[in-house]
Design a protein around this motif. Sequence first.
Motif, PDB file in Angstrom:
ATOM      1  N   GLN A 157      40.076 -77.909  83.956  1.00 15.25           N
ATOM      2  CA  GLN A 157      38.734 -78.135  83.457  1.00 15.25           C
ATOM      3  C   GLN A 157      38.635 -77.408  82.109  1.00 15.25           C
ATOM      4  OE1 GLN A 157      35.675 -76.200  83.655  1.00 15.25           O
ATOM      5  NE2 GLN A 157      34.162 -77.790  83.931  1.00 15.25           N
ATOM      6  N   LEU A 158      37.476 -77.152  81.568  1.00 11.60           N
ATOM      7  CA  LEU A 158      37.369 -76.412  80.313  1.00 11.60           C
ATOM      8  C   LEU A 158      37.980 -75.029  80.502  1.00 11.60           C
ATOM      9  CD1 LEU A 158      33.729 -77.387  79.322  1.00 11.60           C
ATOM     10  CD2 LEU A 158      35.834 -78.192  78.272  1.00 11.60           C
ATOM     11  N   ALA A 160      38.858 -71.164  79.561  1.00 11.05           N
ATOM     12  CA  ALA A 160      38.210 -70.031  78.916  1.00 11.05           C
ATOM     13  C   ALA A 160      39.120 -68.819  78.974  1.00 11.05           C
ATOM     14  CB  ALA A 160      36.877 -69.715  79.609  1.00 11.05           C
ATOM     15  N   ASP A 164      41.399 -67.733  73.292  1.00 10.30           N
ATOM     16  CA  ASP A 164      40.788 -69.040  73.028  1.00 10.30           C
ATOM     17  C   ASP A 164      40.484 -69.177  71.537  1.00 10.30           C
ATOM     18  OD1 ASP A 164      39.455 -71.412  72.945  1.00 10.30           O
ATOM     19  OD2 ASP A 164      37.759 -70.784  74.172  1.00 10.30           O
ATOM     20  N   ARG A 168      35.365 -71.739  71.679  1.00 13.03           N
ATOM     21  CA  ARG A 168      34.321 -72.279  72.557  1.00 13.03           C
ATOM     22  C   ARG A 168      33.874 -71.244  73.587  1.00 13.03           C
ATOM     23  NH1 ARG A 168      36.600 -77.888  74.794  1.00 13.03           N
ATOM     24  NH2 ARG A 168      38.290 -76.459  75.374  1.00 13.03           N
ATOM     25  N   SER A 169      34.846 -70.680  74.312  1.00 11.40           N
ATOM     26  CA  SER A 169      34.471 -69.752  75.379  1.00 11.40           C
ATOM     27  C   SER A 169      34.150 -68.360  74.861  1.00 11.40           C
ATOM     28  CB  SER A 169      35.582 -69.672  76.428  1.00 11.40           C
ATOM     29  OG  SER A 169      36.742 -69.041  75.924  1.00 11.40           O
ATOM     30  N   GLN A 197      30.954 -74.703  83.990  1.00  5.94           N
ATOM     31  CA  GLN A 197      32.117 -74.467  84.837  1.00  5.94           C
ATOM     32  C   GLN A 197      33.351 -74.421  83.953  1.00  5.94           C
ATOM     33  OE1 GLN A 197      33.311 -77.645  87.514  1.00  5.94           O
ATOM     34  NE2 GLN A 197      33.976 -76.197  89.076  1.00  5.94           N
ATOM     35  N   THR A 198      34.089 -73.342  84.022  1.00  6.16           N
ATOM     36  CA  THR A 198      35.312 -73.193  83.246  1.00  6.16           C
ATOM     37  C   THR A 198      36.401 -72.615  84.153  1.00  6.16           C
ATOM     38  OG1 THR A 198      34.791 -70.935  82.502  1.00  6.16           O
ATOM     39  CG2 THR A 198      34.009 -72.757  81.115  1.00  6.16           C
ATOM     40  N   VAL A 261      30.369 -75.391  74.696  1.00  5.68           N
ATOM     41  CA  VAL A 261      30.612 -75.556  76.133  1.00  5.68           C
ATOM     42  C   VAL A 261      29.482 -76.282  76.860  1.00  5.68           C
ATOM     43  CG1 VAL A 261      31.355 -74.379  78.257  1.00  5.68           C
ATOM     44  CG2 VAL A 261      31.928 -73.390  76.068  1.00  5.68           C
TER      45      VAL A 261
END
Length: 335
Positions: A157-158, A160, A164, A168-169, A197-198, A261
């Motif tokens: 998933q994304l 983190a 990074d 983004r995270s 959700q990451t 995100v």
Amino acid sequence: MDILILGGTRFVGRHIVEAFAAVGHRVTVLTRGQTVAALPAGVERLTGDRDAAEAGLAALSGRRWDACVDVSGYQPQQVRASTRALRGQVGRYVFVSTVSVYAEQDRAVVREGDPLLPAFAGEGAEVTPETYGPMKVACEALVQAAFPGAFTVLRPQLVAGPGDYTRRSTYWPGRAARAREGDGPVLAPGDGQDFIQTIDARDHARFAVGVVEGGVSGIFNVAGPRLTWADYLALLGTPEVRWAGGAELEAVGAGWQEFPVYLPRTHAQRGIMNTDAGAALAAGLALTDPAVTAADTLAWSREANLSPLLSPGREAELLTALAAAGRGQSAPRLP
């Protein structure tokens, strides 16, 4: 074990290299040599380029590894070259894919058995938001055909965590920290009831080690805890939040896309923020507390001196415009 990593110098790949090395495996990385990275002592570095097909993988000739972890395969021709070159030379092929392969990302919950996007049929096209998912579908199929019974596909998933470089995270832990230092309130999209959700890159890396060590075949979504944005910002210790919905942001010339995100719960890809990782958890995926992920990400981003994706100037401009329009809702200060 002898492990080959295709890629391995940035973010997800680097964490995978470090995870294998940390438990005593012998690691070789194959990269194009374009990124300078301090890897653990003893990691062997090979240079190659899959874009040159088999000729670009001459460094792999005559070698054997217990497993290969492919972090850098994005285009079908790249994965076709590496699977052909490594057939008979690696015992297991682990392919790092993405949840973007799913065709129906608006589902309430995204699971491994859901329909996939049509596989990309061309060669050599640029990786774009439109081609990314279809290309990964095609890459997955190539891996499964080349290594029947000895493949593992990871669909993160994304991602983190520390390292990074996409920033983004890193944005929200950094913004919450600035707010605790007096730079508030924090402008956040929505009403706090959308979801984030990451997956911590280090959890993803340790799971890759686990499937190799255990000889685990199959396809796995790799996702972390699912939180509301209100809970997430509270977890970060954000002292004051000013929420602004999509219409309110649009009225002052902004969009939710400016906020890293974030995805509205009405978005066509909302299922990405509800990815089921039950199969991976049953196979040994262990999850880091999101507060720990955030703290470690903040520490790394400060050391790396990263600038925020949403600049302080832009955020201040939007806060001023919302206040002038009488829009935006402030949440009570958290204890």
